[in-house]
Design a protein around this motif. Structure first.
Motif, PDB file in Angstrom:
ATOM      1  N   ASN A   1      -8.384  31.121  10.985  1.00  0.00           N
ATOM      2  CA  ASN A   1      -7.029  31.665  10.830  1.00  0.00           C
ATOM      3  C   ASN A   1      -6.696  32.026   9.386  1.00  0.00           C
ATOM      4  O   ASN A   1      -5.681  32.688   9.136  1.00  0.00           O
ATOM      5  CB  ASN A   1      -5.995  30.665  11.346  1.00  0.00           C
ATOM      6  CG  ASN A   1      -6.136  30.399  12.829  1.00  0.00           C
ATOM      7  OD1 ASN A   1      -6.604  31.249  13.571  1.00  0.00           O
ATOM      8  ND2 ASN A   1      -5.748  29.209  13.264  1.00  0.00           N
TER       9      ASN A   1
ATOM     10  N   THR B   1      -1.753  34.903   4.317  1.00  0.00           N
ATOM     11  CA  THR B   1      -1.697  35.349   5.701  1.00  0.00           C
ATOM     12  C   THR B   1      -3.090  35.754   6.172  1.00  0.00           C
ATOM     13  O   THR B   1      -3.874  36.330   5.406  1.00  0.00           O
ATOM     14  CB  THR B   1      -0.713  36.522   5.874  1.00  0.00           C
ATOM     15  OG1 THR B   1      -0.630  36.890   7.259  1.00  0.00           O
ATOM     16  CG2 THR B   1      -1.141  37.739   5.068  1.00  0.00           C
TER      17      THR B   1
ATOM     18  N   LYS C   1      -5.337  37.178   9.808  1.00  0.00           N
ATOM     19  CA  LYS C   1      -5.304  37.712  11.172  1.00  0.00           C
ATOM     20  C   LYS C   1      -6.728  37.801  11.683  1.00  0.00           C
ATOM     21  O   LYS C   1      -7.601  38.366  11.017  1.00  0.00           O
ATOM     22  CB  LYS C   1      -4.633  39.083  11.184  1.00  0.00           C
ATOM     23  CG  LYS C   1      -4.393  39.638  12.583  1.00  0.00           C
ATOM     24  CD  LYS C   1      -3.611  40.935  12.517  1.00  0.00           C
ATOM     25  CE  LYS C   1      -3.295  41.443  13.930  1.00  0.00           C
ATOM     26  NZ  LYS C   1      -2.525  42.720  13.887  1.00  0.00           N
TER      27      LYS C   1
ATOM     28  N   GLN D   1      -2.570  35.225  14.450  1.00  0.00           N
ATOM     29  CA  GLN D   1      -2.128  35.478  13.080  1.00  0.00           C
ATOM     30  C   GLN D   1      -1.397  34.249  12.577  1.00  0.00           C
ATOM     31  O   GLN D   1      -0.569  33.664  13.288  1.00  0.00           O
ATOM     32  CB  GLN D   1      -1.213  36.696  12.990  1.00  0.00           C
ATOM     33  CG  GLN D   1      -0.712  36.965  11.568  1.00  0.00           C
ATOM     34  CD  GLN D   1      -0.024  38.302  11.397  1.00  0.00           C
ATOM     35  OE1 GLN D   1      -0.245  39.217  12.181  1.00  0.00           O
ATOM     36  NE2 GLN D   1       0.811  38.425  10.384  1.00  0.00           N
TER      37      GLN D   1
ATOM     38  N   ASP E   1       0.660  32.754   9.069  1.00  0.00           N
ATOM     39  CA  ASP E   1       1.274  33.051   7.782  1.00  0.00           C
ATOM     40  C   ASP E   1       1.726  31.749   7.133  1.00  0.00           C
ATOM     41  O   ASP E   1       2.418  30.944   7.766  1.00  0.00           O
ATOM     42  CB  ASP E   1       2.483  33.977   7.940  1.00  0.00           C
ATOM     43  CG  ASP E   1       2.128  35.258   8.690  1.00  0.00           C
ATOM     44  OD1 ASP E   1       1.045  35.793   8.440  1.00  0.00           O
ATOM     45  OD2 ASP E   1       2.933  35.695   9.536  1.00  0.00           O
TER      46      ASP E   1
END
Length: 795
Positions: free
Chosen positions: A195, A310, A312, A354, A356
């Motif tokens: 991740n 972050t 993805k 995703q 963050d």
């Protein structure tokens, strides 16, 4: 500063009038040894660079007399540049590095890491060691050479989903923090580095503590802790491009930039990354993207930093492994995921997520002795995995059977998405005092996890409404934690350590996928004391410690009625170790005994709500010895090695196996065992490296790894195991400086040079079918010989 530099020059000139070997000791302004300082001496275009050890010591033996340029650097300290004269004998010199006029020390990391004098078993990995290996593989793969570590990869080549075990404990029992902030998933307590793709490109250091270690934030450390730091300060403008390509069409592209110090107070740093790979396993592709942004304000007494991290990921599922009956045919890349679709495999059997991370740090000096750190964070995660499922019962999705002209239809093919949608937020804090002989820390954290679990049927052959949601569940977990630590030096060489932690954990789970009406609320209160003593003298560090850890069960363990709810797990950890460092060698040994009470293990038993959950076992233990050492043979050859020899046992254990007659389940067969091996816990783990620098700017490393056999369950059944394996890697790094750009690094690494056919992970789901036992074994096979090539440019 000018007077200091002048004094240093005079002292050095005198000291080296009769010196051919420079024995340098680096200290802080508080007269404490400074580890991790980088010293470089140069003459006639030749350079020698070394890093100070835990005693602040560096020994240079350039071999030729003359004038040398000394460059001495450390994060947060003023740089020293000076000319020295080297002649004939050996000289000892102590150099003090003054603090810069900024508060740069990462207090959020110092609060939870074990210091050099702390009586705990640890390994520190610096930025230079990380960079040598960073060709695109996930973080666990980069830790493969550290003691007692075993790594695995779903795709078989280290990109995508990866995992690790330390001393046999899996990822859900390894506490992981990022800049002191909890990273483990709050519910499963596992760690999913996929991740945060390419996080290692922003990591400035990593510390692994084996055993319980010191008190930290987040999930209970039940075998190890891993602390990753990224909050590095750079006062100079920089730009860097890292690119690599290798087997299985694997690509890594990274760009890093930094502003340096703006207006004496501000810094900005950024990284953007992309990784793609087809994977070794069929269809085990990965498409990973990441962004890292950080801005900081620094002054003499205050620093403020904000991080945005972050990631993805889109990976084709490869977590089932290769079934044993397929592997014996020689097909090591077979992937059962997506194969329920008639004809070709389903092309979107993927995991999509995703994550963050928003992190805000405030560090403040409070006078000359005290420092305060407060960090606030929010981790936002959302994503799903999609799968094609054949012949699914309507009743399993809360729908009636489908009536058609040909009669009642009870099953259909469908495609479903299973979602996670969660917020994890909170604060950590630490108040610290660091004197010459005393280190005191009071710290803690509060965190809240709000999560949603839901599933949608997005396509069916017949009988489902459009975008039908067949379950929707919520969960909330609260974790409060506080600790007090004291490290006190007694006399010149002896230090004592005390640490006590309180944790309050509360779960609220509003149902489970297969039992949506099963509401569970559990509360745990833990007190975790730790104590130890250490002795440091002339490069020798010896210590003994005891630590108590309590750990809450994972989400899945609670899927049971009240009378079968799981208990807390408890671990008593005893560590006895020593390490001796000299100018050309280091050697160490750690003896450990980890006694578990009520350890949760899979037994195969089905509970009162039809779930296969883990069950508390009263007594189990891990004991062993970890050996490590290294030797600098000469200026172009050095060796490093480590080995773990252990015994890992469950004293009493009952296994349950499902029995079938035809397709009908008829019950479970129980079988008792005594003193069996704990699953995934090999008796021997070893690693070694030979490092050569045959010519200037060229480094060649031969990296070895051996892992003994591992059982896939706790029955110690020889038909359910991973065979032992040995792998050999080779790496070459060539550096070119000041050719168009500031620096070029060319890296070539060949993995599994001898093309060993091995599996690093696996699973077993045994059953009895018409009286015959089937082991239900699958193997996570690893790639044979493969390679990665990298070009790193520093502008």
């Amino acid at each position: 500063m000018k007077r200091f530099a002048g004094t240093l020059a005079a002292v050095m000139a005198a000291a080296f009038t009769h010196a051919q070997t420079l024995d340098l000791k680096v200290t802080t302004a508080r007269n404490q040894p400074l580890a991790g300082a980088t010293a470089t001496i140069s003459k006639d275009g030749k350079k020698w660079t070394l890093i100070s050890n835990s005693n602040g010591s560096i020994v240079f033996t350039p071999g030729q007399p003359g004038n040398y340029q000394l460059l001495l650097e450390s994060v947060g300290k003023k740089t020293i540049r000076q000319t020295i004269t080297l002649t004939a004998a050996t000289s000892q010199l102590t150099v003090l590095l003054e603090e810069m006029d900024y508060l740069l020390e990462p207090l959020e990391v110092r609060a939870i890491r074990a210091s050099d004098r702390a009586p705990f078993t640890k390994t520190n990995i610096d930025k230079a060691d990380i960079a040598k290996q960073n060709l695109g593989q996930d973080l666990p793969m980069l830790l493969n050479q550290t003691p007692s570590v075993i790594v695995n990869s779903d795709a078989g080549n280290g990109v995508g989903y990866t995992g690790m075990r330390i001393r046999g404990t899996d990822g859900s029992r390894i506490n992981v923090t990022l800049n002191g902030i909890p990273y483990n998933d709050a519910e499963s307590q596992g760690t999913f580095f996929v991740n945060m793709p390419d996080l290692v490109s922003s990591a400035s250091s990593i510390q692994i503590q084996r055993g319980v270690g010191t008190s930290t934030n987040g999930a209970g450390a039940f075998g190890a802790t891993v602390n990753i730091a990224t909050n590095e300060f750079s006062d100079k403008v920089y730009a860097e491009s890292n690119n690599s390509y290798g087997s299985f069409n694997t690509w890594k592209n990274t760009i890093k930039v930094g502003s340096g110090l703006i207006n004496d107070h501000f810094t900005l740093d950024a990284r953007i990354s992309r990784l793609k790979s087809d994977g070794f396993i069929d269809r085990a592709s990965s498409d990973l993207k990441a962004l890292y942004l950080t801005g900081a304000y620094v002054s003499k007494n205050t620093s403020v930093r904000f991080n945005l991290i972050t990631g993805k990921e889109k990976t084709y599922q490869a977590w089932y492994g290769v079934p044993e009956d397929v592997l014996v045919t020689g097909n090591r890349t077979y992937n059962p995921a997506g194969m329920e679709k008639p004809g070709t495999p389903y092309d979107n059997q993927t995991d999509n997520y995703q994550q963050d991370h928003y992190q805000l740090f405030i560090n403040q000096n409070l006078g000359n002795l005290w420092t305060l750190n407060v960090a606030s964070f929010l981790t936002r995660g959302r994503g799903y995995y999609e799968e094609y499922k054949a012949a699914q019962k309507f009743s399993s999705y809360g729908l009636p059977n489908f009536g058609a002209d040909t009669g009642t239809i009870t099953r259909t093919d469908l495609v479903r998405d299973r979602w996670l949608d969660n917020y994890f937020y909170g604060q950590t804090f630490s108040l610290q005092s660091k004197k010459a002989a005393t280190e005191f820390t009071f710290g803690g954290s509060w965190t809240i996890y709000d999560g949603k679990h839901y599933g949608d049927v997005i396509w069916s052959a017949i009988g489902f409404p459009k975008d039908y949601r067949y379950y929707y569940l919520t969960a909330r977990k609260t974790d409060l934690n506080s600790y007090v630590k004291l490290l006190q030096q007694v006399g010149k060489h002896l230090s004592i350590f005390g640490d006590i932690q309180y944790r309050h954990v509360q779960y609220n789970m509003d149902g489970f996928k297969d039992n949506p009406t099963l509401l569970t609320k559990r509360t745990f209160n833990f007190i975790n004391p730790k104590a130890g003593i250490s002795y440091n003298n002339n490069g020798l560090n010896a210590y003994f410690s005891y630590a108590l850890a309590n750990k809450e069960p994972n989400r899945d363990d609670f899927e049971a009625q009240q009378q079968q709810q799981p208990k807390r797990e408890t671990l008593h950890d005893f560590e006895l170790g020593f390490e001796k460092k000299g100018s050309r060698y280091n050697v160490g040994a750690t003896f450990y005994y980890m006694l578990y009470k009520n350890q949760l293990v899979l037994t195969g038993s089905m509970n009162d709500v039809g779930a296969y959950t883990r069950v508390n076992t009263p007594n189990s233990y891990r004991s062993g010895i970890e050996l490590q050492g290294g030797y600098v043979i000469n200026k172009w050859l050095n060796v490093q090695a480590n080995a773990t020899f252990s015994r890992n046992r469950i004293k009493e254990f009952t296994s349950y196996t499902d029995e079938y007659t035809g397709d009908e389940w008829i019950g479970q067969k129980a079988e008792s065992f005594n003193n069996t091996n704990i699953s995934f816990s090999p008796a021997v783990i070893a690693a070694g490296s030979i490092n050569l620098t045959p010519v200037k700017n060229l480094e060649i490393s031969l990296l070895s790894k051996y892992v003994g056999k591992q059982y896939l369950d706790n029955t110690q059944n020889e038909s359910r195991k991973l065979a032992d394996y040995y792998t050999q890697d080779a790496r070459a790094i060539y550096t070119v400086k000041h050719l168009l750009f500031n620096e070029w690094n060319f890296i070539a690494q060949v993995y599994n040079v001898f093309d060993r056919k091995y599996a690093a992970n696996g699973s077993s789901y045994p059953g009895i079918y018409d009286g015959t036992v089937g082991n239900g074994v699958s193997y996570a096979t690893m790639a044979g010989i493969n390679y990665m090539l990298g070009v790193n440019i520093k502008f």
